[in-house]
Design a protein around this motif. Structure first.
Motif, PDB file in Angstrom:
ATOM      1  N   ILE A 210       0.899  -1.156   0.000  1.00 34.23           N
ATOM      2  CA  ILE A 210       0.000   0.000   0.000  1.00 34.23           C
ATOM      3  C   ILE A 210       0.934   1.202   0.000  1.00 34.23           C
ATOM      4  N   LEU A 211       0.928   1.930  -1.119  1.00 36.56           N
ATOM      5  CA  LEU A 211       1.981   2.918  -1.367  1.00 36.56           C
ATOM      6  C   LEU A 211       1.401   4.323  -1.477  1.00 36.56           C
ATOM      7  N   GLU A 212       2.019   5.270  -0.791  1.00 36.38           N
ATOM      8  CA  GLU A 212       1.548   6.665  -0.884  1.00 36.38           C
ATOM      9  C   GLU A 212       1.948   7.265  -2.232  1.00 36.38           C
ATOM     10  N   SER A 213       1.247   8.320  -2.647  1.00 37.72           N
ATOM     11  CA  SER A 213       1.535   8.891  -3.968  1.00 37.72           C
ATOM     12  C   SER A 213       1.447  10.422  -3.979  1.00 37.72           C
ATOM     13  N   THR A 214       1.730  11.043  -2.804  1.00 36.82           N
ATOM     14  CA  THR A 214       1.616  12.509  -2.694  1.00 36.82           C
ATOM     15  C   THR A 214       2.315  13.232  -3.847  1.00 36.82           C
ATOM     16  N   TYR A 215       3.545  12.814  -4.153  1.00 36.91           N
ATOM     17  CA  TYR A 215       4.284  13.443  -5.249  1.00 36.91           C
ATOM     18  C   TYR A 215       4.463  12.468  -6.413  1.00 36.91           C
ATOM     19  N   GLY A 216       3.414  11.652  -6.627  1.00 33.25           N
ATOM     20  CA  GLY A 216       3.479  10.635  -7.682  1.00 33.25           C
ATOM     21  C   GLY A 216       3.606  11.218  -9.074  1.00 33.25           C
ATOM     22  N   ASP A 217       3.307  12.516  -9.221  1.00 32.99           N
ATOM     23  CA  ASP A 217       3.352  13.143 -10.551  1.00 32.99           C
ATOM     24  C   ASP A 217       4.516  14.114 -10.673  1.00 32.99           C
ATOM     25  N   ARG A 218       5.396  14.183  -9.666  1.00 35.89           N
ATOM     26  CA  ARG A 218       6.376  15.271  -9.675  1.00 35.89           C
ATOM     27  C   ARG A 218       7.805  14.830  -9.395  1.00 35.89           C
ATOM     28  N   ILE A 219       8.715  15.623  -9.895  1.00 37.56           N
ATOM     29  CA  ILE A 219      10.131  15.435  -9.577  1.00 37.56           C
ATOM     30  C   ILE A 219      10.527  16.692  -8.802  1.00 37.56           C
ATOM     31  N   HIS A 220      11.101  16.509  -7.612  1.00 41.63           N
ATOM     32  CA  HIS A 220      11.503  17.665  -6.818  1.00 41.63           C
ATOM     33  C   HIS A 220      12.621  18.436  -7.519  1.00 41.63           C
ATOM     34  N   SER A 221      12.670  19.723  -7.231  1.00 38.34           N
ATOM     35  CA  SER A 221      13.694  20.578  -7.823  1.00 38.34           C
ATOM     36  C   SER A 221      15.090  20.036  -7.529  1.00 38.34           C
ATOM     37  N   GLU A 222      15.943  20.114  -8.537  1.00 39.96           N
ATOM     38  CA  GLU A 222      17.335  19.693  -8.362  1.00 39.96           C
ATOM     39  C   GLU A 222      18.109  20.744  -7.579  1.00 39.96           C
ATOM     40  N   GLN A 223      17.519  21.927  -7.508  1.00 41.29           N
ATOM     41  CA  GLN A 223      18.249  23.031  -6.881  1.00 41.29           C
ATOM     42  C   GLN A 223      18.532  22.730  -5.419  1.00 41.29           C
ATOM     43  N   ASN A 224      19.596  23.302  -4.963  1.00 44.18           N
ATOM     44  CA  ASN A 224      20.021  23.089  -3.602  1.00 44.18           C
ATOM     45  C   ASN A 224      19.206  23.989  -2.663  1.00 44.18           C
ATOM     46  N   ALA A 225      18.472  23.338  -1.731  1.00 46.65           N
ATOM     47  CA  ALA A 225      17.554  24.085  -0.852  1.00 46.65           C
ATOM     48  C   ALA A 225      18.298  25.153  -0.049  1.00 46.65           C
ATOM     49  N   LYS A 226      19.534  24.820   0.350  1.00 52.37           N
ATOM     50  CA  LYS A 226      20.287  25.779   1.181  1.00 52.37           C
ATOM     51  C   LYS A 226      20.612  27.045   0.387  1.00 52.37           C
ATOM     52  N   ARG A 227      21.034  26.848  -0.869  1.00 55.76           N
ATOM     53  CA  ARG A 227      21.380  28.007  -1.711  1.00 55.76           C
ATOM     54  C   ARG A 227      20.145  28.840  -2.021  1.00 55.76           C
ATOM     55  N   GLU A 228      19.019  28.148  -2.271  1.00 55.42           N
ATOM     56  CA  GLU A 228      17.769  28.875  -2.551  1.00 55.42           C
ATOM     57  C   GLU A 228      17.353  29.695  -1.341  1.00 55.42           C
ATOM     58  N   LEU A 229      17.478  29.086  -0.176  1.00 53.27           N
ATOM     59  CA  LEU A 229      17.118  29.785   1.063  1.00 53.27           C
ATOM     60  C   LEU A 229      18.012  31.005   1.259  1.00 53.27           C
ATOM     61  N   GLN A 230      19.306  30.800   1.002  1.00 53.06           N
ATOM     62  CA  GLN A 230      20.267  31.910   1.141  1.00 53.06           C
ATOM     63  C   GLN A 230      19.846  33.083   0.249  1.00 53.06           C
ATOM     64  N   LYS A 231      19.471  32.782  -0.985  1.00 51.90           N
ATOM     65  CA  LYS A 231      19.110  33.835  -1.929  1.00 51.90           C
ATOM     66  C   LYS A 231      17.875  34.610  -1.443  1.00 51.90           C
ATOM     67  N   VAL A 232      16.886  33.885  -0.987  1.00 50.81           N
ATOM     68  CA  VAL A 232      15.662  34.548  -0.502  1.00 50.81           C
ATOM     69  C   VAL A 232      15.993  35.422   0.710  1.00 50.81           C
ATOM     70  N   ILE A 233      16.837  34.917   1.600  1.00 50.60           N
ATOM     71  CA  ILE A 233      17.204  35.692   2.791  1.00 50.60           C
ATOM     72  C   ILE A 233      17.937  36.970   2.381  1.00 50.60           C
ATOM     73  N   LEU A 234      18.926  36.840   1.479  1.00 51.69           N
ATOM     74  CA  LEU A 234      19.725  38.014   1.082  1.00 51.69           C
ATOM     75  C   LEU A 234      18.856  39.046   0.352  1.00 51.69           C
ATOM     76  N   ASP A 235      17.975  38.584  -0.545  1.00 49.49           N
ATOM     77  CA  ASP A 235      17.090  39.513  -1.269  1.00 49.49           C
ATOM     78  C   ASP A 235      16.191  40.277  -0.306  1.00 49.49           C
ATOM     79  N   THR A 236      15.634  39.551   0.661  1.00 48.56           N
ATOM     80  CA  THR A 236      14.718  40.188   1.622  1.00 48.56           C
ATOM     81  C   THR A 236      15.496  41.165   2.508  1.00 48.56           C
ATOM     82  N   TYR A 237      16.691  40.758   2.891  1.00 48.75           N
ATOM     83  CA  TYR A 237      17.524  41.600   3.768  1.00 48.75           C
ATOM     84  C   TYR A 237      17.906  42.906   3.067  1.00 48.75           C
ATOM     85  N   GLU A 238      18.163  42.781   1.775  1.00 49.65           N
ATOM     86  CA  GLU A 238      18.525  43.969   0.997  1.00 49.65           C
ATOM     87  C   GLU A 238      17.385  44.999   0.979  1.00 49.65           C
ATOM     88  N   ARG A 239      16.176  44.501   1.006  1.00 47.81           N
ATOM     89  CA  ARG A 239      15.012  45.401   1.045  1.00 47.81           C
ATOM     90  C   ARG A 239      14.659  45.798   2.482  1.00 47.81           C
TER      91      ARG A 239
END
Ligand SMILES: [Zn+2]
Length: 462
Positions: A210-239
């Motif tokens: 009995i298998l879950e399928s929450t993301y059965g239609d998707r491939i998660h982003s290859e992007q690095n979550a830490k780098r993405e988070l860093q970018k959002v933090i720096l952009d927000t901080y700049e403003r």
């Protein structure tokens, strides 16, 4: 083996949806309920929480709980309230987290009922909570806990065992062995490489899955979550803005604290105040601390990670931080904007362009979070509509669920593939997509998309 009565599976929830997970296995005269979750999100789903189960509660022999998320455990107090006295088996960490999550859920339901009565939403009869804090205390007394990989004898024919699923702390798959037959419930299946937990166990064989399928239609982003988070933090901080992150108390809060610690430690972000404004998030983090064997953080890292974050549990303190408009990072619940302290931050800071609202997790259908992610620029709370002017961003790389590729990769670990797979815990397009993929790669497997309340034979009948 010859059986006169066919074993059946009935999906009492999470069939074509991602909430209300409850699967009934009827086998050898036993009624085993796997998970007992609350329906969430869309109103027509939430109303199902008020509909009686199609079986009498005292005919359930045993409940096996995969993990502490509300959509898997949130209906347990209804069982206890209505006379269920049997055991609820799970891991020790799941029990501790479930206690935190159910108490919060009961409190919200008591408050909602009280508010409905005060404002006279229900004209004819008094609104009642689905369950109370008292019901949760009663529920918690039924828990029996086990280590991963420990076999538990249920009857002369049936035994079961919890296996690490790598989804949240203490989360498990449930393996049920009946004579020669093995039935495996994946629960929520974790990522191939979770950030803080050990990866889900590779299972070598099962007859039925009995298998879950929450993301059965998707491939998660290859992007690095830490780098993405860093970018959002720096952009927000700049403003000179405030970064608001709706945060699930269990796992996501700890993952974010870890990433923020790493970014801080390497001076990749400036010294901005970070707040965990979530009593539930703080309690869940303390449970994390109690189980060093279940995650890969050292004591030192945990200590440093905590030092960077201000814990806010006191309401007055929270109000002061909400009202303050200096740059900061705030982690607050609820994760899908369905309530909690994050709403107060939105109320005060969502109208300014300099601030950012950042999503870091799955947003269920019918939630405010999903509406915003799908482009809504106005949402309703506190009885009125509010315009969203702040930046809206999302990082999906932090999901706690395996994506399509990771589910397939896990299936490839089987030496003996299941003959039958029931896909649950997914919206229709998600499980459709996963069925097509499995059909294509493993044509020998019979893939079933179960409908709610219909009993399915465990095995194909000739
Ligand atoms: Zn889950």
């Amino acid at each position: 083996m010859e059986t006169t009565i066919q074993d059946t599976l009935t999906f009492l929830g999470a069939a074509g949806t991602v909430t209300g997970s409850k699967t009934l296995l009827e086998s050898s005269g036993s009624r085993i309920l796997i998970d007992c979750g609350l329906f969430q999100g869309l109103k027509e789903l939430r109303q199902l929480n008020w509909v009686n189960l199609p079986i009498s509660i005292d005919s359930i022999d045993v409940v096996l709980l995969t993990h502490a998320h509300l959509d898997h455990c949130g209906y347990l107090p209804v069982l206890a309230k209505n006379g269920y006295k049997g055991p609820i088996h799970c891991t020790q960490a799941s029990k501790e987290l479930t206690n935190i999550i159910l108490l919060d859920s009961a409190k919200i339901q008591e408050e909602d009922a009280e508010r409905a009565n005060t404002h006279n939403y229900t004209k004819h009869k008094k609104a009642k909570p689905l369950y109370t804090v008292e019901d949760v205390h009663k529920t918690m007394k039924l828990f029996v806990t086990h280590d991963y990989n420990e076999w538990v004898i249920h009857s002369s024919e049936i035994k079961f065992c919890f296996r690490n699923s790598g989804h949240i702390l203490g989360a498990a798959m449930v393996e049920i062995q009946k004579n020669e037959q093995k039935i495996l419930f994946s629960g929520d299946l974790g990522r191939a490489k979770p950030l803080l937990l050990y990866p889900r166990k590779v299972i070598k064989e099962a007859d039925v899955l009995i298998l879950e399928s929450t993301y059965g239609d998707r491939i998660h982003s290859e992007q690095n979550a830490k780098r993405e988070l860093q970018k959002v933090i720096l952009d927000t901080y700049e403003r000179k803005g405030i970064l608001m992150i709706p945060t699930f108390a269990v796992e996501r809060a700890q993952e974010l604290m870890f990433l923020l610690h790493e970014l801080r430690n390497t001076e990749s972000i400036p010294d901005i105040p970070i707040y965990l404004d979530s009593p539930m998030g703080i309690n869940a983090t303390n449970v994390y601390d109690n189980y060093p064997d279940l995650h890969n953080l050292s004591r030192l890292v945990i200590r440093e990670m905590y030092e960077n974050v201000h814990y806010i549990s006191d309401y007055e303190q929270s109000r002061n931080i909400v009202l303050d408009s200096k740059p900061k990072i705030v982690l607050a619940g609820s994760g899908m904007l369905e309530g909690g302290r994050i709403i107060h931050y939105l109320n005060n800071h969502m109208s300014s362009k300099k601030n950012t609202l950042l999503f870091v997790g799955f947003q269920g259908a019918g939630t405010r979070g999903r509406a915003i992610l799908e482009g809504a620029r106005e949402i309703k709370f506190f009885g009125q509509y509010h315009t969203i002017n702040c930046e809206v961003k999302s990082i999906m790389g932090l999901s706690g669920h395996a994506d399509q590729e990771e589910i397939i990769e896990w299936l490839e670990g089987f030496r003996k593939l299941p003959q039958r797979i029931f896909l649950n815990h997914g919206e229709p397009h998600q499980r459709d997509a996963l069925r097509s993929k499995i059909n294509y790669l493993f044509p020998e497997i019979d893939v079933v998309l179960p409908q709610p309340y219909i009993p399915y034979p465990v095995e194909e009948t000739e």
